[in-house]
Design a protein around this motif. Structure first.
Motif, mmCIF file in Angstrom:
data_model
loop_
_atom_site.group_PDB
_atom_site.id
_atom_site.type_symbol
_atom_site.label_atom_id
_atom_site.label_comp_id
_atom_site.label_asym_id
_atom_site.label_seq_id
_atom_site.Cartn_x
_atom_site.Cartn_y
_atom_site.Cartn_z
ATOM 1 N N LEU A 94 0.915 -1.210 -0.155
ATOM 2 C CA LEU A 94 0.180 -0.271 -0.385
ATOM 3 C C LEU A 94 0.723 1.128 0.068
ATOM 4 O O LEU A 94 0.244 2.547 -0.943
ATOM 5 C CB LEU A 94 -0.709 -0.017 1.522
ATOM 6 C CG LEU A 94 -2.046 -1.134 0.948
ATOM 7 C CD1 LEU A 94 -2.698 -1.110 2.748
ATOM 8 C CD2 LEU A 94 -3.029 -0.699 -0.333
ATOM 9 N N ALA A 95 1.879 1.116 0.643
ATOM 10 C CA ALA A 95 2.577 2.267 0.696
ATOM 11 C C ALA A 95 3.685 2.547 -0.211
ATOM 12 O O ALA A 95 3.469 3.935 -0.937
ATOM 13 C CB ALA A 95 4.330 2.198 2.117
ATOM 14 N N SER A 102 1.460 3.461 -3.304
ATOM 15 C CA SER A 102 0.570 4.710 -3.267
ATOM 16 C C SER A 102 1.818 6.191 -3.462
ATOM 17 O O SER A 102 1.760 7.252 -3.613
ATOM 18 C CB SER A 102 0.395 5.508 -1.646
ATOM 19 O OG SER A 102 -0.708 4.441 -1.161
ATOM 20 N N ALA A 103 3.191 5.811 -3.094
ATOM 21 C CA ALA A 103 4.481 6.560 -3.717
ATOM 22 C C ALA A 103 4.320 6.621 -4.790
ATOM 23 O O ALA A 103 5.142 8.001 -5.626
ATOM 24 C CB ALA A 103 5.808 6.103 -2.689
ATOM 25 N N GLN A 162 2.509 6.045 -7.562
ATOM 26 C CA GLN A 162 1.493 6.918 -7.997
ATOM 27 C C GLN A 162 1.097 8.991 -7.314
ATOM 28 O O GLN A 162 0.397 8.902 -8.480
ATOM 29 C CB GLN A 162 -0.632 6.458 -7.422
ATOM 30 C CG GLN A 162 -0.430 4.760 -8.172
ATOM 31 C CD GLN A 162 -0.864 5.266 -9.849
ATOM 32 O OE1 GLN A 162 -1.510 5.692 -10.086
ATOM 33 N NE2 GLN A 162 0.323 4.421 -10.508
ATOM 34 N N ARG A 185 -0.203 9.259 -4.179
ATOM 35 C CA ARG A 185 -2.013 9.665 -4.033
ATOM 36 C C ARG A 185 -2.014 8.681 -3.075
ATOM 37 O O ARG A 185 -1.436 7.059 -3.355
ATOM 38 C CB ARG A 185 -2.711 9.696 -4.962
ATOM 39 C CG ARG A 185 -2.879 8.385 -5.876
ATOM 40 C CD ARG A 185 -3.887 8.789 -6.854
ATOM 41 N NE ARG A 185 -4.568 7.829 -8.211
ATOM 42 C CZ ARG A 185 -4.380 6.553 -7.724
ATOM 43 N NH1 ARG A 185 -5.491 6.410 -6.654
ATOM 44 N NH2 ARG A 185 -4.773 5.819 -8.504
ATOM 45 N N PRO A 186 -2.492 8.990 -1.688
ATOM 46 C CA PRO A 186 -2.686 7.388 -0.965
ATOM 47 C C PRO A 186 -4.076 6.494 -1.986
ATOM 48 O O PRO A 186 -4.947 6.574 -2.359
ATOM 49 C CB PRO A 186 -4.313 8.331 -0.411
ATOM 50 C CG PRO A 186 -3.809 9.792 0.189
ATOM 51 C CD PRO A 186 -3.202 9.734 -1.771
ATOM 52 N N ILE A 187 -3.273 5.427 -1.829
ATOM 53 C CA ILE A 187 -4.553 3.775 -2.302
ATOM 54 C C ILE A 187 -4.634 3.122 -1.190
ATOM 55 O O ILE A 187 -3.717 2.106 -0.946
ATOM 56 C CB ILE A 187 -3.527 3.300 -3.163
ATOM 57 C CG1 ILE A 187 -2.837 3.698 -4.729
ATOM 58 C CG2 ILE A 187 -4.212 2.248 -3.820
ATOM 59 C CD1 ILE A 187 -2.258 3.583 -5.964
ATOM 60 N N PRO A 188 -5.536 3.426 -0.547
ATOM 61 C CA PRO A 188 -5.806 2.354 0.282
ATOM 62 C C PRO A 188 -6.667 1.159 0.283
ATOM 63 O O PRO A 188 -6.352 -0.030 1.491
ATOM 64 C CB PRO A 188 -6.892 2.978 1.231
ATOM 65 C CG PRO A 188 -7.933 3.638 -0.405
ATOM 66 C CD PRO A 188 -6.536 4.109 -1.275
ATOM 67 N N ALA A 190 -3.166 -1.767 -5.167
ATOM 68 C CA ALA A 190 -2.248 -1.555 -4.983
ATOM 69 C C ALA A 190 -1.655 -2.721 -6.085
ATOM 70 O O ALA A 190 -0.279 -2.436 -6.121
ATOM 71 C CB ALA A 190 -1.618 -1.804 -3.556
ATOM 72 N N THR A 200 -1.524 -1.756 -9.604
ATOM 73 C CA THR A 200 -0.791 -1.407 -9.277
ATOM 74 C C THR A 200 0.999 -0.827 -9.726
ATOM 75 O O THR A 200 1.201 -1.449 -10.780
ATOM 76 C CB THR A 200 -0.788 0.325 -8.717
ATOM 77 O OG1 THR A 200 -2.666 0.995 -9.188
ATOM 78 C CG2 THR A 200 0.124 1.691 -9.056
#
Length: 314
Positions: A198-199, A202-203, A205, A207-210, A215, A218
């Protein structure tokens, strides 16, 4: 040919494993522990031991200090059947050390880097050229910034030989999760746990990906197969932007979760090198190997043998 199947690259250090009343209370409070053990640690070392336990011919490239902790590491790896010829000794720096504050379903880790960040790309290249493994696995990316900076060029060189490559970054102590885009495009397998996936997604992209499915999808679009470790839920695999397989873990009484993800990696890689195994088989091997490792304290104390793994899977 050297006869080595997997060259594992990364960290090797003792873990001081503390259990019981391990949540610190400052103000000079004294707390009593249930147990304290010095065991073999480091993600790369635990993966290497897990592979050797599963009958995979394994070597480890790492750096230890010329001290008592370095001797503990070398003795433990040798006893497990890991080839230690690619481990170098630094006479000036201490061997790394992790203090693990263990609870039944979670843990906190305090790490002294010591020799861990000193493994160089040149040393890895020399070991790879000498040993000529079928597969290279890289662990603890964020603890080795010098090696991380040189990885894209090094991985290009390794890939030209037909050697397959996997990566498990482990946790980023700085929690920035940056610099992985060019590396993930160059590996065949990426093996994060749920929180790391997830972290990092998010980095990537910005943007946050919960959501774990988003994730995993992606990250797999970068060109690698993404195999996410999800604790007792087992593992999930993603390729080309989609989830392609999943397998559950086992329901066990948990003694200690230290190194369970590394044992998962070892199970997956052992099956990955077995031509008869498909993706479901690989995830089942991985999930069972990770689950069985929680039966004892320390990352290597209860790692599965190949016969034990086969018996559970049957």
């Amino acid at each position: 040919m050297s006869g080595i199947d997997v060259l594992v690259i990364g960290d090797a250090n003792p873990d001081l494993l503390l259990a019981g009343d391990t949540v610190p209370r400052f103000g000079q409070a004294e707390q009593l522990l249930d147990s304290a053990e010095l065991v073999l640690g480091g993600s790369a070392a635990i993966v290497a031991c897990g592979l050797a336990r599963l009958g995979v011919r394994t070597a480890l490239a790492a750096v230890v200090g010329d001290d008592q902790f370095g001797a503990v590491v070398l003795e433990g790896l040798g006893a497990a059947g890991v080839d230690v010829s690619a481990i170098t000794t630094d006479p000036e720096r201490p061997t790394g050390l992790s203090v693990v504050l263990s609870q039944p379903h979670d843990r906190a880790i305090l790490t002294l880097p010591g020799t861990i960040p000193t493994l160089s790309a040149d040393a890895v290249r020399d070991s790879w050229r000498r040993l000529r493994p079928r597969h290279v696995h890289i662990a603890s990316y964020f603890l080795q910034p010098e090696l991380a900076a040189a990885l894209p060029a090094l991985l290009d060189e390794i890939a030209t030989s037909g050697t397959t490559i996997s990566l498990d970054t482990n946790w980023d102590p700085a929690e920035r999760w940056t610099g992985l885009g060019e590396v993930l495009r160059r590996v065949d397998l990426f093996l994060p746990n749920r929180e790391e996936a997830l972290a990092i997604a998010s980095a990537v992209q910005g943007r946050p990906i919960p959501d774990l499915d988003v994730a995993g999808a992606t990250l797999s679009e970068l060109g690698c197969r993404v195999v996410v470790k999800a604790g007792a839920e087992g593992g999930q695999a993603f390729e080309h932007g989609s989830r392609v397989a999943a397998a559950p873990g086992l329901v066990l009484d948990v003694v200690d979760t230290t190194g369970a993800g590394d044992s998962f990696d070892a199970g997956y890689l052992a099956a990955y090198l077995d031509a008869a195994a498909d993706e479901i088989d690989r995830l089942r091997w991985a999930a069972v190997a990770g689950s069985l490792s929680v039966r004892a304290r320390g990352g290597t104390g209860a790692q599965a043998t190949r016969a034990e793994l086969a018996g559970v899977l049957a």
